[in-house]
Design an enzyme around this catalytic site. Structure first.
Site, PDB file in Angstrom:
ATOM      1  N   SER A  23     -10.969   0.781   2.539  1.00  0.00           N
ATOM      2  CA  SER A  23     -10.380   0.326   3.792  1.00  0.00           C
ATOM      3  C   SER A  23      -9.773   1.498   4.557  1.00  0.00           C
ATOM      4  CB  SER A  23      -9.299  -0.721   3.525  1.00  0.00           C
ATOM      5  OG  SER A  23      -9.851  -1.869   2.918  1.00  0.00           O
ATOM      6  N   ARG A  81       0.799  -1.219   0.000  1.00  0.00           N
ATOM      7  CA  ARG A  81       0.000   0.000   0.000  1.00  0.00           C
ATOM      8  C   ARG A  81       0.841   1.283   0.000  1.00  0.00           C
ATOM      9  NH1 ARG A  81      -2.385  -3.513  -1.405  1.00  0.00           N
ATOM     10  NH2 ARG A  81      -4.347  -4.381  -0.687  1.00  0.00           N
ATOM     11  N   GLU A  85      -4.763   3.607   6.061  1.00  0.00           N
ATOM     12  CA  GLU A  85      -4.527   3.505   4.633  1.00  0.00           C
ATOM     13  C   GLU A  85      -4.999   4.769   3.940  1.00  0.00           C
ATOM     14  OE1 GLU A  85      -6.305   0.609   1.177  1.00  0.00           O
ATOM     15  OE2 GLU A  85      -5.485  -0.346   2.961  1.00  0.00           O
TER      16      GLU A  85
END
Length: 310
Positions: free
Chosen positions: A231, A182, A301
């Protein structure tokens, strides 16, 4: 900062050639969770040269630049975003396609939606990027956060990226761009402008079936019909953020008009009329409760942009 406000910086940038500039533009409609204040100046460059000139102005005069893609993993503060908010148009660059008997290379501008890659892949008999199907946002966001699912991540199919800086525009091979779960490390002050994907030829029927199955699963387990930004946290090593949040009893918890989703505890949804302070408050609460109960530090995130009011 107020919506519609024209600051001296916004007025000045609006006079520069090659740019579409909207001073005081509300950003909430451009953010998938539908919260946040205005941009001091929302700028859409009409050419690569205009983008480079804008980045040069930013560097030389210390003007902050925020890059906005599809707003799918972004939380904008209620106080808005100072400086320049840059959004690349989807048609800033022509598409490139080079398909042979065994594989193909697809080059797309980063202002294009992730779905565009999936559509081109399918039309050309290519496979390999099924895990990106159904992920919202733009290709620029997918690259900068190395987006993906449990089935794969963006850099698995990236061959090279093109980056604009104050010094010009140039290509970098994947090996020149450090990337992890990520996250991708880009040149300082750089904006990704194009991405070249390398994909093999394959069974398109099986590919479509895999994408349909994955999208069906996502629809059953994620609140895709409500405003959200995907998310909230990256998964801790060997565990799942949603499991930890549910463990501490926060699934379905509300703050103002923001709610920890009742479908998936690692998602926050806007019930209608939520403020950024509500959403950030929930994020902080989730971090505190999980840390207190398990010792695990949860890493967001989502990207926080702008001024967050108390």
């Amino acid at each position: 900062m107020q919506a519609g406000e024209v600051t001296p910086l916004a007025a000045r940038v609006a006079r520069l050639p090659g740019l579409d500039v909207k001073p005081g533009e509300p950003l909430a409609p451009l953010i998938s969770v539908r919260v946040g204040g205005p941009a001091e100046a929302l700028v859409r460059p009409r050419s690569p040269d205009a983008l480079v000139e804008l980045l040069r102005l930013s560097r030389d005069e210390g003007i902050p630049v925020t890059v906005l893609g599809g707003g799918a993993n972004t939380l904008v503060g209620d106080g808005g975003v100072s400086g320049l908010t840059v959004k690349l148009p989807p048609d800033l660059f022509p598409e490139g396609l080079d398909v042979g008997p065994d594989d193909g290379r697809v080059t797309l501008g980063t202002g294009a939606a992730i779905a565009r890659l999936v559509n081109v892949m399918r039309a050309q008999g290519l496979v390999g990027a099924e895990f990106l199907a159904g992920i919202p946002g733009t290709l620029g966001g997918a690259v900068t956060m190395n987006a993906g699912t449990k089935n794969g991540e963006c850099f698995r199919v990236v061959e090279a990226i093109e980056v604009a800086t104050a010094d010009g525009v140039g290509w970098l091979d994947k090996a020149q761009v450090p990337h992890t779960y990520r996250h991708a490390t880009l040149p300082a002050g750089g904006i990704v402008t194009r991405v070249r994907f390398h994909l093999p030829k394959g069974d398109v029927v099986a590919s479509k079936a895999a994408m349909d199955a994955d999208l069906g699963y996502r629809k059953r387990t994620q609140p895709l019909s409500q405003p959200n930004f995907g998310s909230v946290f990256t998964n801790p090593p060997g565990d799942h953020a949603g499991r930890l949040i549910e463990l501490v009893g926060l699934k379905g918890h509300t703050l103002g008009r923001a709610q920890v989703s009742t479908l998936h505890a690692n998602w926050i949804v806007n019930l209608g009329g939520a403020a950024a302070r509500d959403v950030r408050g929930l994020i902080t609460l989730m971090q505190e409760r999980v840390k207190e109960a398990t010792g695990v530090v949860m890493h967001p995130e989502v990207k926080f942009v702008g001024v967050f009011l108390p």
